[in-house]
Design a protein around this motif. Structure first.
Motif, mmCIF file in Angstrom:
data_model
loop_
_atom_site.group_PDB
_atom_site.id
_atom_site.type_symbol
_atom_site.label_atom_id
_atom_site.label_comp_id
_atom_site.label_asym_id
_atom_site.label_seq_id
_atom_site.Cartn_x
_atom_site.Cartn_y
_atom_site.Cartn_z
ATOM 1 N N ILE A 118 -6.368 97.116 7.453
ATOM 2 C CA ILE A 118 -5.539 96.004 7.898
ATOM 3 C C ILE A 118 -4.380 95.908 6.917
ATOM 4 C CG2 ILE A 118 -5.433 93.551 8.453
ATOM 5 C CD1 ILE A 118 -7.412 95.169 10.183
ATOM 6 N N ILE A 119 -3.195 96.222 7.374
ATOM 7 C CA ILE A 119 -2.039 96.286 6.476
ATOM 8 C C ILE A 119 -1.173 95.052 6.683
ATOM 9 C CG2 ILE A 119 0.003 97.587 5.810
ATOM 10 C CD1 ILE A 119 -1.439 100.104 6.681
ATOM 11 N N MET A 120 -1.037 94.289 5.611
ATOM 12 C CA MET A 120 -0.242 93.058 5.642
ATOM 13 C C MET A 120 1.200 93.417 5.297
ATOM 14 S SD MET A 120 -2.913 91.056 6.068
ATOM 15 C CE MET A 120 -2.537 89.385 5.597
ATOM 16 N N ALA A 121 2.069 93.383 6.308
ATOM 17 C CA ALA A 121 3.450 93.838 6.121
ATOM 18 C C ALA A 121 4.448 92.691 6.207
ATOM 19 C CB ALA A 121 3.789 94.912 7.147
ATOM 20 N N GLY A 122 4.017 91.499 5.821
ATOM 21 C CA GLY A 122 4.939 90.371 5.780
ATOM 22 C C GLY A 122 5.583 90.257 4.405
ATOM 23 N N GLY A 123 6.214 89.143 4.127
ATOM 24 C CA GLY A 123 6.827 88.923 2.825
ATOM 25 C C GLY A 123 8.283 89.337 2.792
ATOM 26 N N SER A 124 9.006 88.780 1.799
ATOM 27 C CA SER A 124 10.443 89.006 1.720
ATOM 28 C C SER A 124 10.876 89.796 0.498
ATOM 29 C CB SER A 124 11.182 87.663 1.724
ATOM 30 O OG SER A 124 10.794 86.886 0.607
ATOM 31 N N SER A 133 8.439 108.328 0.394
ATOM 32 C CA SER A 133 8.128 107.516 1.573
ATOM 33 C C SER A 133 8.355 106.046 1.254
ATOM 34 C CB SER A 133 6.674 107.725 2.014
ATOM 35 O OG SER A 133 6.431 109.063 2.371
ATOM 36 N N SER A 134 8.528 105.255 2.308
ATOM 37 C CA SER A 134 8.638 103.816 2.088
ATOM 38 C C SER A 134 7.303 103.276 1.587
ATOM 39 C CB SER A 134 9.029 103.106 3.386
ATOM 40 O OG SER A 134 7.917 103.070 4.277
ATOM 41 N N MET A 135 7.311 102.055 1.091
ATOM 42 C CA MET A 135 6.078 101.471 0.577
ATOM 43 C C MET A 135 5.048 101.290 1.688
ATOM 44 S SD MET A 135 7.512 98.826 -2.296
ATOM 45 C CE MET A 135 6.096 99.030 -3.371
ATOM 46 N N LEU A 136 5.503 100.917 2.885
ATOM 47 C CA LEU A 136 4.590 100.804 4.025
ATOM 48 C C LEU A 136 3.997 102.164 4.381
ATOM 49 C CD1 LEU A 136 3.279 99.410 6.450
ATOM 50 C CD2 LEU A 136 5.465 99.638 7.666
ATOM 51 N N GLN A 137 4.826 103.167 4.481
ATOM 52 C CA GLN A 137 4.337 104.508 4.807
ATOM 53 C C GLN A 137 3.371 105.016 3.748
ATOM 54 O OE1 GLN A 137 8.185 106.296 5.039
ATOM 55 N NE2 GLN A 137 8.373 106.046 7.251
ATOM 56 N N THR A 138 3.678 104.769 2.479
ATOM 57 C CA THR A 138 2.807 105.214 1.393
ATOM 58 C C THR A 138 1.461 104.514 1.450
ATOM 59 O OG1 THR A 138 4.742 105.638 0.003
ATOM 60 C CG2 THR A 138 2.632 105.452 -1.111
ATOM 61 N N THR A 139 1.445 103.246 1.848
ATOM 62 C CA THR A 139 0.184 102.506 1.978
ATOM 63 C C THR A 139 -0.743 103.196 2.961
ATOM 64 O OG1 THR A 139 1.310 100.423 1.466
ATOM 65 C CG2 THR A 139 -0.834 100.265 2.545
ATOM 66 N N VAL A 182 -8.398 95.407 3.676
ATOM 67 C CA VAL A 182 -7.165 94.617 3.720
ATOM 68 C C VAL A 182 -6.259 95.061 2.582
ATOM 69 C CG1 VAL A 182 -6.190 92.301 3.648
ATOM 70 C CG2 VAL A 182 -8.424 92.686 4.723
ATOM 71 N N LEU A 183 -5.053 95.499 2.933
ATOM 72 C CA LEU A 183 -4.108 96.041 1.963
ATOM 73 C C LEU A 183 -2.735 95.410 2.157
ATOM 74 C CD1 LEU A 183 -4.973 99.826 2.467
ATOM 75 C CD2 LEU A 183 -5.841 98.346 0.641
ATOM 76 N N ALA A 184 -2.033 95.204 1.056
ATOM 77 C CA ALA A 184 -0.625 94.801 1.136
ATOM 78 C C ALA A 184 0.227 96.048 1.310
ATOM 79 C CB ALA A 184 -0.222 94.052 -0.124
ATOM 80 N N ALA A 185 1.316 95.916 2.049
ATOM 81 C CA ALA A 185 2.171 97.072 2.345
ATOM 82 C C ALA A 185 3.174 97.362 1.249
ATOM 83 C CB ALA A 185 2.911 96.835 3.658
ATOM 84 N N ASP A 186 3.154 96.606 0.153
ATOM 85 C CA ASP A 186 4.220 96.739 -0.845
ATOM 86 C C ASP A 186 3.690 96.937 -2.263
ATOM 87 O OD1 ASP A 186 3.157 94.219 -1.159
ATOM 88 O OD2 ASP A 186 5.064 93.144 -1.010
ATOM 89 N N HIS A 187 2.575 97.660 -2.388
ATOM 90 C CA HIS A 187 2.025 97.970 -3.706
ATOM 91 C C HIS A 187 2.231 99.438 -4.044
ATOM 92 C CE1 HIS A 187 -1.056 94.388 -3.597
ATOM 93 N NE2 HIS A 187 0.205 94.001 -3.635
ATOM 94 N N VAL A 188 2.338 99.725 -5.338
ATOM 95 C CA VAL A 188 2.366 101.104 -5.833
ATOM 96 C C VAL A 188 1.003 101.420 -6.443
ATOM 97 C CG1 VAL A 188 3.276 102.607 -7.659
ATOM 98 C CG2 VAL A 188 4.842 101.289 -6.233
ATOM 99 N N ILE A 189 0.424 102.563 -6.065
ATOM 100 C CA ILE A 189 -0.824 103.054 -6.642
ATOM 101 C C ILE A 189 -0.606 104.514 -7.010
ATOM 102 C CG2 ILE A 189 -3.226 103.660 -6.157
ATOM 103 C CD1 ILE A 189 -3.446 101.109 -4.531
ATOM 104 N N LYS A 190 -0.583 104.809 -8.299
ATOM 105 C CA LYS A 190 -0.280 106.157 -8.750
ATOM 106 C C LYS A 190 -1.465 107.109 -8.613
ATOM 107 C CE LYS A 190 3.543 105.416 -11.967
ATOM 108 N NZ LYS A 190 4.020 105.651 -13.356
ATOM 109 N N ASN A 191 -2.664 106.616 -8.870
ATOM 110 C CA ASN A 191 -3.867 107.456 -8.826
ATOM 111 C C ASN A 191 -4.612 107.171 -7.521
ATOM 112 O OD1 ASN A 191 -6.306 108.813 -9.181
ATOM 113 N ND2 ASN A 191 -6.417 108.336 -11.361
ATOM 114 N N GLU A 192 -4.293 107.943 -6.486
ATOM 115 C CA GLU A 192 -4.881 107.684 -5.172
ATOM 116 C C GLU A 192 -6.347 108.091 -5.116
ATOM 117 O OE1 GLU A 192 -2.342 109.398 -2.214
ATOM 118 O OE2 GLU A 192 -0.717 107.964 -2.616
#
Length: 468
Positions: free
Chosen positions: A5-11, A34-40, A109-119
């Protein structure tokens, strides 16, 4: 099976001028290719999972759909929120949608705007959490802290459980510096990531206990959904009556079944330009340089150049962000105050708060390359097979000149084909439409002239994207 479930709201207002209300940070390429959403979505490749459900607001729907299309990523639907009501109702909508098929999946449940270096570490923590979630626990992921960060909430761990989990002792708000340092020294606290794993039914059951008003409003909103392409529209009146609350306050802080699984994965919510500098690759002088940049005697500085050459001399601990229509210059230590700039722009109703100069639409994009009294010039790109709405304007005339590709134009009672260097004139009040019937993008220059040139001077008669 895991259902993301990807939460893609926020400004993402602290990342202005790159992040704007109509094109916020989840759609930006800030780290990687990739964009942050695509990377998620891409980081889920190490897990067995179903296509994701995405939750976003109505005005971002085409940006979400386009980002999935560009990467050929399937989805299980894009739920459109008629209004922002925080994370607890949003997750409830997703859980109700997930259970419509008679299944009870694990919701990641994931936010669409996080960076995670170690997948790999991310995937390992999710696998460890599955054991607890399948047993009926509500799992949150606690980020192993690397510094006494005062910008995050924290989770205190309690009793140690199997599979690298702990009971949740308490959730704590963002601390001051001294408190954050004490948290770090004990080793019992994690950053609150805002990521969760639980069964859809368990989340709804806990919501019914602790916030039955939210559940009732969401159930009512989901009784009469309408599907349009990949979009799922919920009942607007019912959802707008829903209380506003976060999943932490509504459920996680109240349930007795909360579990925290530690995650040490190079995580950042990229909530500011200083946070982006921290996760970016740097040169020998500690500079994160993106775009066409020349840095002389410059140290520990972030430069993000989008359109122009940016040259720096003798700077240290500075953030510089250049876009087509705005430039930000700030001390890295002061970038949290960028939000005040956005508030100022909003109060003055300036377009830089809401839009980039280049604006994306479901049919393509337009770039406002020049504007003045009673005229505006745009460069318009129309994707192959796409068509703008059949429309008319009360206050402006338009002159279209084709730069490349082929345009099928409806101009009043005439349908014509235009190719390179050909043009047409559309007077005020004439019904018209523009379509790309070809196999390559259509590029044209539009010159508008008239007494009012706002985007709200559009009367639509037909539209393949449901905007009539």
């Amino acid at each position: 099976m895991i259902l993301p479930i990807i939460m893609a709201g926020g400004s993402g207002s602290r990342l202005w001028p790159l992040s704007r209300q109509m094109f916020p940070k989840q759609f930006l390429t800030l780290h990687g290719t990739s964009s942050m959403l695509q990377t998620t979505v891409e980081r889920l490749s190490g897990l067995e999972h179903a296509p994701a459900i995405v939750i976003c607001n109505e005005e971002h729907r085409f940006s979400v759909a386009e980002q999935f299309r560009l990467k050929n990523i399937p989805n299980n639907g894009i739920i459109l929120e008629p209004a922002g009501r925080n994370t607890a109702p949003a997750i409830a909508l997703a859980a109700l949608q997930a259970m419509k098929s008679g299944q009870d999946p694990l919701l990641l449940v994931l936010a669409a705007d996080h960076v995670i270096k170690n997948e790999q570490a991310f995937a390992e923590s999710v696998e460890q959490a599955k054991v607890h979630a399948e047993a009926g626990k509500l799992v949150t992921f606690g980020i192993v802290p690397t510094a006494p960060e005062v910008g995050y909430g924290y989770i205190k761990r309690g009793e140690e459980l199997s599979n690298a989990g702990y009971s949740v002792a308490e959730f704590v708000e963002k601390p001051n510096q001294a408190t954050a340092e004490s948290y770090l020294s004990t080793g019992d606290y994690y950053w609150n990531s805002g990521m969760f794993l639980f069964k859809a039914s368990r989340y709804l059951a806990e919501l019914k206990i602790h916030r039955p008003d939210i559940l009732a409003a969401c159930e009512k909103a989901m009784t009469d959904t309408k599907s349009d392409l990949d979009f799922i529209r919920v009942d607007k009146v019912a959802f707008e009556s829903c209380p506003d609350d976060s999943v932490d306050y509504a459920v996680m802080e109240k349930t007795t079944d909360a579990v925290v699984v530690p995650m040490d994965c190079g995580w950042s919510d990229v909530g500011s330009w200083s946070a982006l500098w921290e996760v970016s690759d740097k040169d020998a002088n500690g500079n994160a340089l993106i775009g066409d940049v020349i840095a002389i005697d410059t140290k520990n500085t972030l430069v993000h150049a989008q359109e122009k050459l940016v040259a720096t001399v003798g700077l240290e601990d500075i953030a510089i962000v250049e876009t087509k229509d705005a430039i930000l210059v700030s001390k890295l230590s002061e970038v949290q105050k960028v939000k005040k700039i956005v508030e100022h722009l909003k109060a003055e109703e300036r377009s830089e708060f809401k839009h980039h100069r280049e604006v994306y639409r479901p049919w393509g994009a337009y770039d406002s390359i020049d504007t003045g009294e009673r005229f505006q010039v745009k460069r318009i790109t129309v994707k192959p097979g796409a068509k703008l709405s059949v429309q008319m304007h009360h206050h402006r005339a338009e002159h279209w000149i084709v730069v490349s590709g082929t345009a099928k134009v409806t101009n009043g009672d005439k349908d014509i084909l235009l190719t390179e260097n050909q043009s047409t004139y559309i007077p005020v009040g004439v019904i018209h439409a523009l379509e790309n019937p070809g196999k390559v993008p259509l590029e044209l220059i539009e010159v508008q002239s008239g007494s009012y040139l706002g985007e709200d001077d559009i009367v639509r008669f037909e539209d393949k994207y449901g905007r009539v």
